[in-house]
Design an enzyme around this catalytic site. Structure first.
Site, PDB file in Angstrom:
ATOM      1  CE  LYS A 131      -0.706   9.455   2.373  1.00 11.25           C
ATOM      2  NZ  LYS A 131      -0.643   9.333   0.908  1.00 11.25           N
ATOM      3  N   GLY A 132       0.330   4.456   6.870  1.00 10.15           N
ATOM      4  CA  GLY A 132       0.179   3.001   6.946  1.00 10.15           C
ATOM      5  C   GLY A 132      -0.462   2.476   8.215  1.00 10.15           C
TER       6      GLY A 132
ATOM      7  CD  GLU B  28       5.452   3.377  12.300  1.00 11.12           C
ATOM      8  OE1 GLU B  28       4.605   3.032  11.458  1.00 11.12           O
ATOM      9  OE2 GLU B  28       6.252   4.290  12.087  1.00 11.12           O
ATOM     10  CG  ASP B  29       2.592   0.521   8.551  1.00  6.54           C
ATOM     11  OD1 ASP B  29       3.522   1.124   9.142  1.00  6.54           O
ATOM     12  OD2 ASP B  29       2.362   0.689   7.337  1.00  6.54           O
TER      13      ASP B  29
ATOM     14  CG  ASP C 133      11.299  -1.958   7.046  1.00  7.35           C
ATOM     15  OD1 ASP C 133      11.134  -3.166   7.235  1.00  7.35           O
ATOM     16  OD2 ASP C 133      10.703  -1.318   6.179  1.00  7.35           O
TER      17      ASP C 133
ATOM     18  CG  PHE D  73       7.776  -4.747  -1.594  1.00  5.24           C
ATOM     19  CD1 PHE D  73       8.538  -3.587  -1.521  1.00  5.24           C
ATOM     20  CD2 PHE D  73       6.416  -4.633  -1.835  1.00  5.24           C
ATOM     21  CE1 PHE D  73       7.949  -2.340  -1.681  1.00  5.24           C
ATOM     22  CE2 PHE D  73       5.816  -3.389  -2.001  1.00  5.24           C
ATOM     23  CZ  PHE D  73       6.585  -2.243  -1.927  1.00  5.24           C
TER      24      PHE D  73
ATOM     25  CG  ASP E 263       2.370   2.380   0.119  1.00  4.86           C
ATOM     26  OD1 ASP E 263       3.078   2.251   1.143  1.00  4.86           O
ATOM     27  OD2 ASP E 263       2.673   3.130  -0.827  1.00  4.86           O
TER      28      ASP E 263
ATOM     29  NE  ARG F  56      -1.140   4.005   1.894  1.00  7.82           N
ATOM     30  CZ  ARG F  56       0.083   4.122   2.377  1.00  7.82           C
ATOM     31  NH1 ARG F  56       0.502   3.346   3.342  1.00  7.82           N
ATOM     32  NH2 ARG F  56       0.915   5.035   1.888  1.00  7.82           N
TER      33      ARG F  56
HETATM   34  C1  PRP Z   1       6.819   2.913   7.045  1.00  8.43           C
HETATM   35  C2  PRP Z   1       6.307   2.628   8.448  1.00  8.43           C
HETATM   36  C3  PRP Z   1       7.256   3.387   9.324  1.00  8.43           C
HETATM   37  C4  PRP Z   1       8.547   3.362   8.542  1.00  8.43           C
HETATM   38  C5  PRP Z   1       9.424   2.321   9.130  1.00  8.43           C
HETATM   39  O1  PRP Z   1       6.267   4.103   6.596  1.00  8.43           O
HETATM   40  O2  PRP Z   1       4.980   3.046   8.612  1.00  8.43           O
HETATM   41  O3  PRP Z   1       6.813   4.705   9.568  1.00  8.43           O
HETATM   42  O4  PRP Z   1       8.228   3.028   7.187  1.00  8.43           O
HETATM   43  O5  PRP Z   1      10.653   2.279   8.470  1.00  8.43           O
HETATM   44  P1  PRP Z   1      12.020   2.364   9.245  1.00  8.43           P
HETATM   45  O6  PRP Z   1      11.976   1.444  10.420  1.00  8.43           O
HETATM   46  O7  PRP Z   1      13.044   1.910   8.213  1.00  8.43           O
HETATM   47  O8  PRP Z   1      12.260   3.795   9.657  1.00  8.43           O
HETATM   48  P2  PRP Z   1       6.339   4.542   5.057  1.00  8.43           P
HETATM   49  O9  PRP Z   1       7.570   5.394   4.852  1.00  8.43           O
HETATM   50  O10 PRP Z   1       6.231   3.340   4.176  1.00  8.43           O
HETATM   51  O11 PRP Z   1       5.064   5.508   4.917  1.00  8.43           O
HETATM   52  P3  PRP Z   1       3.502   5.135   4.838  1.00  8.43           P
HETATM   53  O12 PRP Z   1       3.089   4.649   6.206  1.00  8.43           O
HETATM   54  O13 PRP Z   1       2.809   6.408   4.479  1.00  8.43           O
HETATM   55  O14 PRP Z   1       3.325   4.074   3.776  1.00  8.43           O
END
Ligand code: PRP
Length: 187
Positions: free
Chosen positions: A41-42, A107-108, A111, A160, A167, A173
């Site tokens: 969702k981010g 992407e938001d 990582d 964080f 979120d 968010r």
């Molecule tokens: C976040 C972000 C990416 C993912 C990146 O999503 O939006 O999709 O993590 O992480 P990575 O590089 O370690 O794979 P999240 O799982 O927090 O879901 P959300 O967007 O619904 O909060």
């Protein structure tokens, strides 16, 4: 509930940077159509802000992913064991074909890179004309797999963060800024 420790990027800083990146994307895809693919969702908040600043024809679609790990460990916690690429799966696919289209995955935050790598593999199998990646935040200290990153608004340290789509237990968010959460202080 943790409280906000400090603002990392203000609303003005974020909007200014998004305008810059949108200008770059609009120039790179001048007069061509671009499909923005958001990851729920981010990224919805960033995708919306970015799309508004683009001056080229734009369409949007969304993907949902489930990952069997937390990409952001809770405040004060060390990152847990990071997943393998097989630990990410599509929970909501695109609504429309991307064959022959210019596609930008939005992407938001990136990582480890596992989610992006998985999604790039998934999308490239659909024969887009081009496929790029754009992220609001790039938390490079967490990177495990290398991925091609075409557009990035900000690089951030291993903290964080919440806001602008990010979120903590689904909250925060909607903040207009990006902030670091303090695991100690109650809020
Ligand atoms: C976040 C972000 C990416 C993912 C990146 O999503 O939006 O999709 O993590 O992480 P990575 O590089 O370690 O794979 P999240 O799982 O927090 O879901 P959300 O967007 O619904 O909060």
């Amino acid at each position: 509930m943790p409280a906000i420790e400090r603002v990392l990027f203000t609303e003005e800083e974020i909007n200014h940077r998004i305008r810059q990146v949108a200008g770059q994307i609009s120039a790179d895809f001048a007069k061509r159509e671009l499909k923005l693919v958001g990851v729920l969702k981010g990224s919805v908040f960033f995708l919306t802000a970015l799309a508004r600043e683009l001056t080229i024809p734009v369409t949007v679609d969304f993907l949902g992913v489930s990952s069997f790990r937390h990409s952001q460990p809770a405040p004060g916690m060390a990152p847990g064991p990071q997943g393998s690429p097989g630990m990410v799966r599509i929970s909501k696919d695109l609504d429309e074909s991307i064959e022959g289209e210019n596609v930008l995955l939005v992407e938001d935050i990136i990582d480890t890179g596992f989610t992006t790598r998985y999604l790039l593999q998934h999308l490239s199998g659909r024969a887009p004309k081009s496929l790029g990646v754009c992220t609001l935040l790039d938390r490079t200290p967490r990177r495990i797999v290398q991925i091609p990153l075409d557009y990035r608004c900000f690089e951030i340290p291993d903290r964080f963060v919440v806001g602008f789509g990010l979120d903590y237990r689904q909250l925060y968010r909607n903040l207009k800024y990006v902030a670091v959460l303090n695991p100690e202080a109650g809020g």
